[in-house]
Design a protein around this motif. Structure first.
Motif, PDB file in Angstrom:
ATOM      1  N   ALA A   1      62.011  93.528   6.444  1.00  0.00           N
ATOM      2  CA  ALA A   1      62.138  92.146   6.900  1.00  0.00           C
ATOM      3  C   ALA A   1      60.810  91.689   7.481  1.00  0.00           C
ATOM      4  CB  ALA A   1      63.235  92.024   7.953  1.00  0.00           C
TER       5      ALA A   1
ATOM      6  N   TYR B   1      63.901  88.969   3.834  1.00  0.00           N
ATOM      7  CA  TYR B   1      64.642  90.221   3.929  1.00  0.00           C
ATOM      8  C   TYR B   1      64.693  90.906   2.573  1.00  0.00           C
ATOM      9  CZ  TYR B   1      66.437  88.423   8.360  1.00  0.00           C
ATOM     10  OH  TYR B   1      66.543  87.932   9.645  1.00  0.00           O
TER      11      TYR B   1
ATOM     12  N   ASP C   1      66.724  92.750  -0.276  1.00  0.00           N
ATOM     13  CA  ASP C   1      68.099  92.522  -0.731  1.00  0.00           C
ATOM     14  C   ASP C   1      69.062  93.550  -0.139  1.00  0.00           C
ATOM     15  OD1 ASP C   1      67.181  91.464  -4.107  1.00  0.00           O
ATOM     16  OD2 ASP C   1      67.334  90.353  -2.226  1.00  0.00           O
TER      17      ASP C   1
ATOM     18  N   LYS D   1      70.033  92.252   3.503  1.00  0.00           N
ATOM     19  CA  LYS D   1      70.468  90.869   3.729  1.00  0.00           C
ATOM     20  C   LYS D   1      71.921  90.831   4.194  1.00  0.00           C
ATOM     21  CE  LYS D   1      67.444  88.264   0.637  1.00  0.00           C
ATOM     22  NZ  LYS D   1      67.339  87.531  -0.644  1.00  0.00           N
TER      23      LYS D   1
END
Length: 126
Positions: free
Chosen positions: A48, A59, A61, A64
């Protein structure tokens, strides 16, 4: 610039941790702060990042909806709230700083950062 990460530990899957990273050592005016991680036997992975203004975030994946990055510029500190942790989140987490003139700039590229710290260990068991 020195970066001191803290807050790691051992946690059961589904649990949470809050990481902190404090920057010090020089007058920092505007910079992006990012979190990266490296699991055993794997390469460095972006997690992040947050812009100087705090308005823009990015972020991976894989995190997230579970992780939230924030910052307190008065304290030169960035935080990573990690919820719903999974065993695959196990890694050494460390923060990085990229100096920039643009308050809204954010980068997911680890090669773009200027400074990084030693990291804090996160272990998630099932």
């Amino acid at each position: 610039v020195q970066l001191q990460a803290s807050g790691g530990g051992l946690v059961q899957a589904g649990g949470y941790l809050r990481l902190s990273c404090a920057a010090s050592g020089r007058s920092l005016s505007s910079y992006v702060m990012g979190w990266f991680r490296q699991a055993p036997g794997k390469g460095r992975e972006f997690v992040a990042a947050i812009s100087w203004s705090g308005v823009n975030t990015a972020y991976a994946d894989s995190v997230k909806g579970r992780f939230t990055i924030s910052r307190d510029n008065a304290k030169d500190t960035v935080y990573l709230q990690m919820n719903s942790l999974k065993p695959e989140d196990t890694a050494l987490y460390y923060c990085e700083v990229k100096l920039t003139s643009y308050s809204g700039y954010v980068s997911t590229n680890p090669g773009a950062y200027d400074y990084w710290g030693h990291g804090t260990e996160v272990t998630v068991f099932s």
